[in-house]
Design a protein around this motif. Structure first.
Motif, PDB file in Angstrom:
ATOM      1  N   ASP A  97       0.808  -1.222   0.000  1.00 31.02           N
ATOM      2  CA  ASP A  97       0.000   0.000   0.000  1.00 31.02           C
ATOM      3  C   ASP A  97       0.840   1.271   0.000  1.00 31.02           C
ATOM      4  O   ASP A  97       0.299   2.370  -0.112  1.00 31.02           O
ATOM      5  CB  ASP A  97      -0.935   0.010   1.216  1.00 31.02           C
ATOM      6  CG  ASP A  97      -1.974  -1.104   1.138  1.00 31.02           C
ATOM      7  OD1 ASP A  97      -2.357  -1.465   0.002  1.00 31.02           O
ATOM      8  OD2 ASP A  97      -2.385  -1.600   2.192  1.00 31.02           O
ATOM      9  N   THR A  98       2.156   1.136   0.140  1.00 24.34           N
ATOM     10  CA  THR A  98       3.027   2.319   0.172  1.00 24.34           C
ATOM     11  C   THR A  98       4.188   2.169  -0.817  1.00 24.34           C
ATOM     12  O   THR A  98       5.331   1.973  -0.429  1.00 24.34           O
ATOM     13  CB  THR A  98       3.580   2.564   1.594  1.00 24.34           C
ATOM     14  OG1 THR A  98       4.260   1.376   2.031  1.00 24.34           O
ATOM     15  CG2 THR A  98       2.501   2.934   2.559  1.00 24.34           C
ATOM     16  N   PRO A  99       3.890   2.271  -2.099  1.00 20.56           N
ATOM     17  CA  PRO A  99       4.966   2.173  -3.095  1.00 20.56           C
ATOM     18  C   PRO A  99       5.800   3.448  -3.125  1.00 20.56           C
ATOM     19  O   PRO A  99       5.391   4.490  -2.626  1.00 20.56           O
ATOM     20  CB  PRO A  99       4.205   2.003  -4.405  1.00 20.56           C
ATOM     21  CG  PRO A  99       2.911   2.709  -4.176  1.00 20.56           C
ATOM     22  CD  PRO A  99       2.593   2.493  -2.720  1.00 20.56           C
ATOM     23  N   ARG A 100       6.977   3.337  -3.725  1.00 17.03           N
ATOM     24  CA  ARG A 100       7.735   4.544  -4.064  1.00 17.03           C
ATOM     25  C   ARG A 100       7.061   5.120  -5.301  1.00 17.03           C
ATOM     26  O   ARG A 100       6.697   4.380  -6.217  1.00 17.03           O
ATOM     27  CB  ARG A 100       9.202   4.204  -4.348  1.00 17.03           C
ATOM     28  CG  ARG A 100      10.008   3.927  -3.091  1.00 17.03           C
ATOM     29  CD  ARG A 100      11.481   3.761  -3.405  1.00 17.03           C
ATOM     30  NE  ARG A 100      11.783   2.515  -4.084  1.00 17.03           N
ATOM     31  CZ  ARG A 100      11.906   1.338  -3.483  1.00 17.03           C
ATOM     32  NH1 ARG A 100      11.745   1.233  -2.187  1.00 17.03           N
ATOM     33  NH2 ARG A 100      12.191   0.264  -4.168  1.00 17.03           N
ATOM     34  N   VAL A 101       6.881   6.436  -5.341  1.00 12.73           N
ATOM     35  CA  VAL A 101       6.108   7.070  -6.418  1.00 12.73           C
ATOM     36  C   VAL A 101       6.917   8.217  -7.028  1.00 12.73           C
ATOM     37  O   VAL A 101       7.582   8.975  -6.319  1.00 12.73           O
ATOM     38  CB  VAL A 101       4.759   7.619  -5.883  1.00 12.73           C
ATOM     39  CG1 VAL A 101       3.979   8.301  -6.997  1.00 12.73           C
ATOM     40  CG2 VAL A 101       3.940   6.511  -5.248  1.00 12.73           C
ATOM     41  N   GLU A 102       6.819   8.317  -8.349  1.00 16.73           N
ATOM     42  CA  GLU A 102       7.418   9.443  -9.074  1.00 16.73           C
ATOM     43  C   GLU A 102       6.425   9.904 -10.117  1.00 16.73           C
ATOM     44  O   GLU A 102       5.748   9.099 -10.759  1.00 16.73           O
ATOM     45  CB  GLU A 102       8.725   9.007  -9.738  1.00 16.73           C
ATOM     46  CG  GLU A 102       9.554  10.145 -10.256  1.00 16.73           C
ATOM     47  CD  GLU A 102      10.063  11.071  -9.151  1.00 16.73           C
ATOM     48  OE1 GLU A 102       9.776  12.284  -9.260  1.00 16.73           O
ATOM     49  OE2 GLU A 102      10.719  10.601  -8.216  1.00 16.73           O
ATOM     50  N   GLU A 103       6.338  11.205 -10.304  1.00 14.35           N
ATOM     51  CA  GLU A 103       5.408  11.784 -11.278  1.00 14.35           C
ATOM     52  C   GLU A 103       5.960  11.639 -12.696  1.00 14.35           C
ATOM     53  O   GLU A 103       7.135  11.898 -12.956  1.00 14.35           O
ATOM     54  CB  GLU A 103       5.184  13.256 -10.954  1.00 14.35           C
ATOM     55  CG  GLU A 103       4.125  13.914 -11.793  1.00 14.35           C
ATOM     56  CD  GLU A 103       3.880  15.359 -11.388  1.00 14.35           C
ATOM     57  OE1 GLU A 103       3.354  16.104 -12.229  1.00 14.35           O
ATOM     58  OE2 GLU A 103       4.210  15.733 -10.248  1.00 14.35           O
ATOM     59  N   LEU A 104       5.077  11.216 -13.613  1.00 14.26           N
ATOM     60  CA  LEU A 104       5.459  11.151 -15.023  1.00 14.26           C
ATOM     61  C   LEU A 104       5.475  12.549 -15.612  1.00 14.26           C
ATOM     62  O   LEU A 104       4.710  13.414 -15.214  1.00 14.26           O
ATOM     63  CB  LEU A 104       4.472  10.280 -15.804  1.00 14.26           C
ATOM     64  CG  LEU A 104       4.621   8.781 -15.598  1.00 14.26           C
ATOM     65  CD1 LEU A 104       3.425   8.051 -16.149  1.00 14.26           C
ATOM     66  CD2 LEU A 104       5.895   8.284 -16.251  1.00 14.26           C
TER      67      LEU A 104
END
Length: 172
Positions: free
Chosen positions: A74-81
């Motif tokens: 439920d807590t992935p590493r995230v980056e904006e495209l």
């Protein structure tokens, strides 16, 4: 009356003809294409999937795919495209191989159609792969969410979730 019917048929023919623009209703490199990677340069990891003459390219910052397990699913590493991460779909005029991405010499293979991710996020869940209680590698599952691909032909393709794939990295 025959002239009117003939005129109607001619008119329908002209207005129903395709103008030849390439269109893409969906991007589908999720089934057989394997995620591959090339040399990391300038703080960016280059990932790609190839299916004949089609590719799906993902450029992410080096700190997104790291050998460290994420807390939970439920807590992935995230980056904006279209920010620090970029994603492109490309269709070429011939089949390509990984050397297109990994060789230093520029390629002269023509791109027929390109879609760029204009918005969305890249999510990465990393898990440890254990063998006899020892971490041998890390498995990174990559998901694109709320992504909008905009084509060079002006067409958009949208996905709420687009499973990019999984890549393994050896434990160090």
């Amino acid at each position: 009356m025959k002239k009117i019917v003939f005129l109607f048929l001619i008119t329908c023919t002209f207005f129903s003809c395709d103008d030849g623009d390439l269109t893409l209703e969906e991007i589908d490199l999720t089934t057989d294409a394997v995620v591959q990677a090339c040399v990391e340069e300038a703080g960016v990891t280059l990932l790609f999937k190839i299916n004949g003459a089609e590719t799906l390219i993902l450029e992410v910052p080096n700190d997104l795919i790291i050998n460290e397990a994420t807390e939970d699913a439920d807590t992935p590493r995230v980056e904006e495209l279209n920010g620090a991460a970029n994603c492109y779909y490309r269709s070429f005029d011939t089949n390509i191989t990984s050397s297109y991405f990994c060789d230093e010499l520029p390629s002269d293979i023509a791109v027929v159609l390109e879609y760029t991710a204009a918005s969305g996020d890249v999510e990465v869940i990393t898990t440890e792969v254990l063998v006899d209680g020892v971490v041998t590698e890390y498995q990174h599952t990559i998901l694109l969410t709320n992504v909008v691909f905009t084509g060079t032909n002006g067409q958009d393709v949208r996905y709420n979730e687009f499973p990019y794939g999984t890549i393994e990295t050896p434990a160090e």
